[in-house]
Design a protein around this motif. Structure first.
Motif, PDB file in Angstrom:
ATOM      1  N   GLU A   9       0.859  -1.185   0.000  1.00  0.00           N
ATOM      2  CA  GLU A   9       0.000   0.000   0.000  1.00  0.00           C
ATOM      3  C   GLU A   9       0.897   1.237   0.000  1.00  0.00           C
ATOM      4  O   GLU A   9       1.525   1.561   1.018  1.00  0.00           O
ATOM      5  CB  GLU A   9      -0.895   0.006   1.243  1.00  0.00           C
ATOM      6  CG  GLU A   9      -2.049  -0.961   1.184  1.00  0.00           C
ATOM      7  CD  GLU A   9      -3.097  -0.571   0.147  1.00  0.00           C
ATOM      8  OE1 GLU A   9      -3.199   0.636  -0.190  1.00  0.00           O
ATOM      9  OE2 GLU A   9      -3.797  -1.479  -0.337  1.00  0.00           O
ATOM     10  N   ALA A  11       0.408   4.511  -0.052  1.00  0.00           N
ATOM     11  CA  ALA A  11       0.111   5.600   0.883  1.00  0.00           C
ATOM     12  C   ALA A  11       0.592   5.247   2.281  1.00  0.00           C
ATOM     13  O   ALA A  11       1.188   6.069   2.986  1.00  0.00           O
ATOM     14  CB  ALA A  11      -1.390   5.875   0.899  1.00  0.00           C
ATOM     15  N   MET A  12       0.357   3.995   2.652  1.00  0.00           N
ATOM     16  CA  MET A  12       0.735   3.497   3.969  1.00  0.00           C
ATOM     17  C   MET A  12       2.254   3.552   4.132  1.00  0.00           C
ATOM     18  O   MET A  12       2.771   4.068   5.134  1.00  0.00           O
ATOM     19  CB  MET A  12       0.231   2.053   4.060  1.00  0.00           C
ATOM     20  CG  MET A  12       0.486   1.384   5.358  1.00  0.00           C
ATOM     21  SD  MET A  12      -0.737   1.846   6.571  1.00  0.00           S
ATOM     22  CE  MET A  12       0.083   1.270   8.029  1.00  0.00           C
ATOM     23  N   GLU A  15       3.532   7.133   4.502  1.00  0.00           N
ATOM     24  CA  GLU A  15       3.250   7.727   5.812  1.00  0.00           C
ATOM     25  C   GLU A  15       4.206   7.188   6.872  1.00  0.00           C
ATOM     26  O   GLU A  15       4.693   7.937   7.724  1.00  0.00           O
ATOM     27  CB  GLU A  15       1.799   7.451   6.235  1.00  0.00           C
ATOM     28  CG  GLU A  15       0.749   8.204   5.435  1.00  0.00           C
ATOM     29  CD  GLU A  15       0.878   9.720   5.537  1.00  0.00           C
ATOM     30  OE1 GLU A  15       1.323  10.212   6.593  1.00  0.00           O
ATOM     31  OE2 GLU A  15       0.545  10.411   4.556  1.00  0.00           O
ATOM     32  N   MET A  16       4.472   5.891   6.797  1.00  0.00           N
ATOM     33  CA  MET A  16       5.396   5.286   7.752  1.00  0.00           C
ATOM     34  C   MET A  16       6.773   5.906   7.587  1.00  0.00           C
ATOM     35  O   MET A  16       7.460   6.229   8.570  1.00  0.00           O
ATOM     36  CB  MET A  16       5.489   3.763   7.524  1.00  0.00           C
ATOM     37  CG  MET A  16       4.304   2.999   8.085  1.00  0.00           C
ATOM     38  SD  MET A  16       4.137   1.346   7.393  1.00  0.00           S
ATOM     39  CE  MET A  16       5.547   0.546   8.076  1.00  0.00           C
ATOM     40  N   VAL A  18       7.503   8.898   6.336  1.00  0.00           N
ATOM     41  CA  VAL A  18       7.495  10.282   6.823  1.00  0.00           C
ATOM     42  C   VAL A  18       7.670  10.306   8.343  1.00  0.00           C
ATOM     43  O   VAL A  18       8.488  11.061   8.891  1.00  0.00           O
ATOM     44  CB  VAL A  18       6.169  10.986   6.421  1.00  0.00           C
ATOM     45  CG1 VAL A  18       5.989  12.287   7.183  1.00  0.00           C
ATOM     46  CG2 VAL A  18       6.118  11.225   4.925  1.00  0.00           C
ATOM     47  N   PHE A  19       6.934   9.461   9.000  1.00  0.00           N
ATOM     48  CA  PHE A  19       6.957   9.425  10.462  1.00  0.00           C
ATOM     49  C   PHE A  19       8.338   9.024  10.974  1.00  0.00           C
ATOM     50  O   PHE A  19       8.913   9.676  11.847  1.00  0.00           O
ATOM     51  CB  PHE A  19       5.902   8.433  10.972  1.00  0.00           C
ATOM     52  CG  PHE A  19       5.880   8.287  12.460  1.00  0.00           C
ATOM     53  CD1 PHE A  19       5.142   9.155  13.247  1.00  0.00           C
ATOM     54  CD2 PHE A  19       6.618   7.285  13.083  1.00  0.00           C
ATOM     55  CE1 PHE A  19       5.124   9.023  14.623  1.00  0.00           C
ATOM     56  CE2 PHE A  19       6.606   7.150  14.461  1.00  0.00           C
ATOM     57  CZ  PHE A  19       5.866   8.022  15.239  1.00  0.00           C
ATOM     58  N   LYS A  22      11.080  11.560  10.644  1.00  0.00           N
ATOM     59  CA  LYS A  22      11.020  12.603  11.671  1.00  0.00           C
ATOM     60  C   LYS A  22      11.709  12.133  12.943  1.00  0.00           C
ATOM     61  O   LYS A  22      12.184  12.937  13.743  1.00  0.00           O
ATOM     62  CB  LYS A  22       9.568  12.957  11.978  1.00  0.00           C
ATOM     63  CG  LYS A  22       9.050  14.053  11.077  1.00  0.00           C
ATOM     64  CD  LYS A  22       7.687  14.519  11.552  1.00  0.00           C
ATOM     65  CE  LYS A  22       7.072  15.417  10.498  1.00  0.00           C
ATOM     66  NZ  LYS A  22       5.621  15.450  10.604  1.00  0.00           N
ATOM     67  N   PHE A 103      -2.275  -0.103  13.034  1.00  0.00           N
ATOM     68  CA  PHE A 103      -1.489   0.132  14.242  1.00  0.00           C
ATOM     69  C   PHE A 103      -1.119   1.606  14.298  1.00  0.00           C
ATOM     70  O   PHE A 103      -1.178   2.323  13.294  1.00  0.00           O
ATOM     71  CB  PHE A 103      -0.225  -0.726  14.250  1.00  0.00           C
ATOM     72  CG  PHE A 103       0.603  -0.564  13.007  1.00  0.00           C
ATOM     73  CD1 PHE A 103       1.519   0.475  12.887  1.00  0.00           C
ATOM     74  CD2 PHE A 103       0.455  -1.451  11.953  1.00  0.00           C
ATOM     75  CE1 PHE A 103       2.265   0.625  11.740  1.00  0.00           C
ATOM     76  CE2 PHE A 103       1.198  -1.291  10.799  1.00  0.00           C
ATOM     77  CZ  PHE A 103       2.107  -0.249  10.688  1.00  0.00           C
ATOM     78  N   SER A 104      -0.736   2.040  15.478  1.00  0.00           N
ATOM     79  CA  SER A 104      -0.335   3.427  15.632  1.00  0.00           C
ATOM     80  C   SER A 104       1.154   3.536  15.325  1.00  0.00           C
ATOM     81  O   SER A 104       1.939   2.662  15.702  1.00  0.00           O
ATOM     82  CB  SER A 104      -0.625   3.864  17.066  1.00  0.00           C
ATOM     83  OG  SER A 104       0.176   4.965  17.383  1.00  0.00           O
ATOM     84  N   LEU A 105       1.515   4.593  14.611  1.00  0.00           N
ATOM     85  CA  LEU A 105       2.936   4.793  14.273  1.00  0.00           C
ATOM     86  C   LEU A 105       3.763   4.959  15.539  1.00  0.00           C
ATOM     87  O   LEU A 105       4.920   4.545  15.600  1.00  0.00           O
ATOM     88  CB  LEU A 105       3.088   6.016  13.367  1.00  0.00           C
ATOM     89  CG  LEU A 105       2.505   5.841  11.960  1.00  0.00           C
ATOM     90  CD1 LEU A 105       2.520   7.164  11.217  1.00  0.00           C
ATOM     91  CD2 LEU A 105       3.292   4.796  11.189  1.00  0.00           C
ATOM     92  N   LEU A 106       3.141   5.568  16.559  1.00  0.00           N
ATOM     93  CA  LEU A 106       3.840   5.743  17.839  1.00  0.00           C
ATOM     94  C   LEU A 106       4.178   4.382  18.423  1.00  0.00           C
ATOM     95  O   LEU A 106       5.261   4.155  18.940  1.00  0.00           O
ATOM     96  CB  LEU A 106       2.946   6.498  18.821  1.00  0.00           C
ATOM     97  CG  LEU A 106       2.475   7.873  18.385  1.00  0.00           C
ATOM     98  CD1 LEU A 106       1.494   8.429  19.408  1.00  0.00           C
ATOM     99  CD2 LEU A 106       3.650   8.814  18.215  1.00  0.00           C
ATOM    100  N   ARG A 167       6.174  15.592  21.240  1.00  0.00           N
ATOM    101  CA  ARG A 167       5.087  15.330  20.297  1.00  0.00           C
ATOM    102  C   ARG A 167       3.782  15.373  21.077  1.00  0.00           C
ATOM    103  O   ARG A 167       3.714  14.846  22.196  1.00  0.00           O
ATOM    104  CB  ARG A 167       5.200  13.930  19.710  1.00  0.00           C
ATOM    105  CG  ARG A 167       6.250  13.790  18.644  1.00  0.00           C
ATOM    106  CD  ARG A 167       6.326  12.324  18.301  1.00  0.00           C
ATOM    107  NE  ARG A 167       7.255  12.081  17.232  1.00  0.00           N
ATOM    108  CZ  ARG A 167       7.661  10.865  16.892  1.00  0.00           C
ATOM    109  NH1 ARG A 167       7.228   9.822  17.560  1.00  0.00           N
ATOM    110  NH2 ARG A 167       8.494  10.709  15.903  1.00  0.00           N
ATOM    111  N   PRO A 168       2.759  15.976  20.477  1.00  0.00           N
ATOM    112  CA  PRO A 168       1.468  15.934  21.172  1.00  0.00           C
ATOM    113  C   PRO A 168       0.905  14.512  21.100  1.00  0.00           C
ATOM    114  O   PRO A 168       0.848  13.925  20.034  1.00  0.00           O
ATOM    115  CB  PRO A 168       0.603  16.904  20.369  1.00  0.00           C
ATOM    116  CG  PRO A 168       1.226  16.970  19.025  1.00  0.00           C
ATOM    117  CD  PRO A 168       2.690  16.666  19.189  1.00  0.00           C
TER     118      PRO A 168
END
Lengths: 224, 442
Positions: A9, A11-12, A15-16, A18-19, A22, A103-106, A167-168
């Motif tokens: 995927e 997009a998935m 995003e992973m 990008v995270f 960071k 799952f959450s990237l965090l 991070r918030p």
């Protein structure tokens, strides 16, 4: 730290990437098992995040093949198939951890860090937090050599926020980490507040805890 | 009653009735037959007598007397010929008394008017009724023995044949109906039979079951696939939103909105997770190999939920006997079952309410587990539907997503537990789980 994301995927995967970038990881992306093979032969990876549902090859097969090319990497299996069988077989084949989609990237980063800590023989530095020091290996919080008693969940919460410092973090993300699949967004957000209140109460006796910020209507953030 | 039993009973009874009827009717029949035969015999005698009279002439017998009479020594038969006046006598055969040499005897008597020349004679041929009936008893007994023998053989033959004939049906019932539990997993083989009705029945059953199985499979597959397919976009959305949250350029207002989106997404995730979970239970994807101590299981759940109870100052009592273990169950599923029930008991409880978990067990009886809360209760009309998927109570203010109790029900069904609910509206709710004896290990 170099990470290979094998995920069909797009997009998935992005995003992973990008995270993780960071969080100062270097990421490569492979959308198929074929691409992954080429990348693995050319590069050394610390982490390989493998989606089991690839279009061109059975995920578990990809795992055992990859283990031969990159034996030193740490493997985390990602899958939308929540089957226990897959999980057990994956771990048997040498995967270090397993995350069920979504799952959450965090959470992903937290698992990666746990694996790093395990592989480095629990030699994490003690983290300074204001006037406190947090020892993740011994699971203790100290203020000038004096231990502060935190409950298991309170320590989990503190170390999770510390890992994702600056991070918030929303209450749901925190409660999902603490209670996993059993988290209940309507109720547990309040309990997170209670736990945070307890952490503050226990620590403020020794020194200011202004590094632990409340984000109104959202959640919390450790700012250091 | 089984068809074979019914047929066996019918065959035996009907034949017994025939025997009884025969026993009752036999004396009458034999009597009738012997009378008929005597009549015939008398007619034959008459013909012979007429023939010899024709040949020898009446006078040869009368020898000058006006009448002729002849009988044997025991007077069992006699023949008499006597002249009569002009009165016309009709030919008759009847039973009547005659006096022969001072003995009054019962005779079966043939009377015939004989015209010879101008003289009319009355011919009587008689046979004592005693001799007529002399073989009757013997004949009856013999006939009865033969009949009983034949009936016994015929019952035996009938039963064997019926058994063989119905054997395919018995097999169809056993393999296709009795031994099969939904969902049908193993494949079906047609039963061998030459009876076309059974063949048709067998074929219809197989095709019906295959259809049901197919439909059930499709439904399971759909739930499973749909949930999996939903997981991917949810995953992408979640990572998107999480990354957005980390963006340093966004305002507090935007952060709050994103947090709201996360909450909604979380809700969607929970629903899909729960559907997948139910579909996995229904697909038998959990092994039942664990041994679970109920007391400890409740403690584990309590450990996980104590923070929620503390928030509402709920008093929790666990009086489960620590010696009861459940055998051949799935620990994670049972944990989820108890978890969901206690979680509901907390959610729908009042401040400073109470939750009690206790059990009841008597040897030989099913084990009963009770979860009682002092919560808001459930209205009587809603009790029947609370286990339905997406059924939400009117008083829950949108909390929950209506799958918790469906999961409970699926887990209970999967383990063969029975689950019942009773409630006093506004006061308390009790969930009662009955666990079969064979799962209990003391």
């Amino acid at each position: 730290m170099k990470v290979l994301i094998i995920e069909d995927e797009k997009a998935m995967a992005k995003e992973m990437c990008v995270f993780l970038e960071k969080a100062f990881y270097l990421c490569d992306i492979a959308y198929t098992a074929g691409q992954a093979n080429i990348l693995m032969e050319e590069n050394q990876y610390d982490f390989i995040l493998l989606d089991l549902g690839l279009p061109d090859k059975d995920g578990l097969q990809v795992l055992s093949d990859s283990k031969k090319i990159c034996p030193n990497a740490s493997y985390i299996i990602l899958t939308a198939r929540g089957d226990l069988e897959d999980r057990i077989r994956g771990l048997d084949l040498g995967a270090d951890d397993y995350l069920a989609k979504p799952f959450s990237l965090l959470e992903l980063q937290s698992r990666m860090q746990a694996i790093s800590r395990r592989k480095s023989g629990n030699n994490d530095p003690v983290i300074e937090l204001g006037e406190f020091s947090v020892d993740l290996n011994k699971r203790s919080v100290l203020h000038q050599q004096q231990g502060i008693e935190l409950s298991r969940k309170e320590f989990d919460l503190l170390s999770y926020m510390l890992l994702h410092k600056n991070r918030p973090l929303t209450r749901f993300q925190l409660s999902e980490h603490i209670w996993g699949n059993f988290s209940d967004d309507d109720n547990d957000s309040n309990y997170i507040d209670v736990h945070i209140k307890n952490i503050r109460k226990k620590m403020v006796v020794f020194a200011p805890v202004d590094w632990l910020q409340t984000l109104r209507g959202i959640g919390y953030k450790i700012k250091i | 009653m089984k068809l074979l039993t019914k047929l066996t009973l019918f065959i035996t009874l009907s034949k017994l009735i025939i025997v009884v009827l025969f026993v009752v009717l036999l004396p009458l029949l034999v009597k009738r037959v012997s009378f008929q035969y005597t009549n015939y015999y008398l007619e034959q005698q008459k013909k012979k007598v007429l023939a010899v009279i024709q040949k020898n002439g009446v006078d040869y017998y009368l020898q000058g007397d006006s009448a002729y009479g002849s009988y044997t020594m025991l007077k069992e038969e006699y023949i008499s010929l006597s002249p009569v006046s002009n009165a016309v006598v009709r030919d008759t055969i009847e039973t009547s008394q005659r006096i022969v040499e001072n003995d009054t005897l019962n005779y079966r008597l043939l009377t015939h008017q004989l015209n010879y020349g101008h003289q009319k004679y009355l011919l009587e041929i008689g046979k004592t009724t005693a001799t007529i009936g002399q073989y009757n008893t013997l004949l009856q007994r013999f006939t009865l023995y033969v009949l009983i023998g034949l009936i016994a053989i015929s019952i035996l033959v009938d039963l064997v044949y019926t058994y063989l004939l119905l054997k395919p049906l018995t097999k169809i019932v056993k393999t296709k109906l009795l031994d099969r539990k939904f969902p049908f997993k193993e494949s079906l083989f047609p039963v061998k039979t030459s009876t076309s009705d059974f063949k048709y029945l067998d074929r219809s059953l197989i095709s019906l079951m295959e259809k049901i199985h197919g439909a059930f499979d499709k439904e399971r597959e759909f739930t499973s696939n749909a949930s999996h397919e939903l997981m991917t976009p949810i995953s992408i959305l979640q990572t998107n939103i999480e990354n957005l949250m980390l963006d340093e350029d966004i305002s507090e207002y935007q952060q709050e909105k994103i947090s709201g989106m996360m909450k909604t997404l979380n809700r969607l995730k929970k629903i899909v997770h729960s559907l997948l979970y139910i579909s996995r239970i229904e697909n038998d994807q959990f092994t039942k190999k664990d041994t679970v101590n109920i007391h400890n299981l409740v403690l584990e759940v309590n450990d996980e939920l104590s923070h929620r109870m503390e928030m509402k100052s709920i008093e929790f009592t666990n009086t489960i006997s620590s010696r009861v273990n459940l055998n051949q169950v799935n620990h994670d599923l049972l944990f989820q079952l108890i978890y969901n029930l206690i979680n509901n008991a907390i959610r729908y409880n009042k401040e400073q309410g109470s939750i009690t978990v206790n059990d009841y067990y008597a040897p030989g009886q099913p084990y009963t587990l009770l979860i009682i809360d002092s919560g808001i209760g459930i209205r009587q009309e809603e009790l029947g539907t609370i286990f339905n998927r997406f059924k939400k109570s009117a008083q829950t203010d949108g909390e929950g997503y209506g799958l918790g109790l469906s999961i409970v029900k699926s887990i209970a069904l999967y383990h063969g537990f029975e689950i019942k609910v009773s409630s006093e509206f506004g006061k308390s709710t009790t969930f009662c789980i009955t666990i079969p004896t064979d799962l209990i290990l003391l």
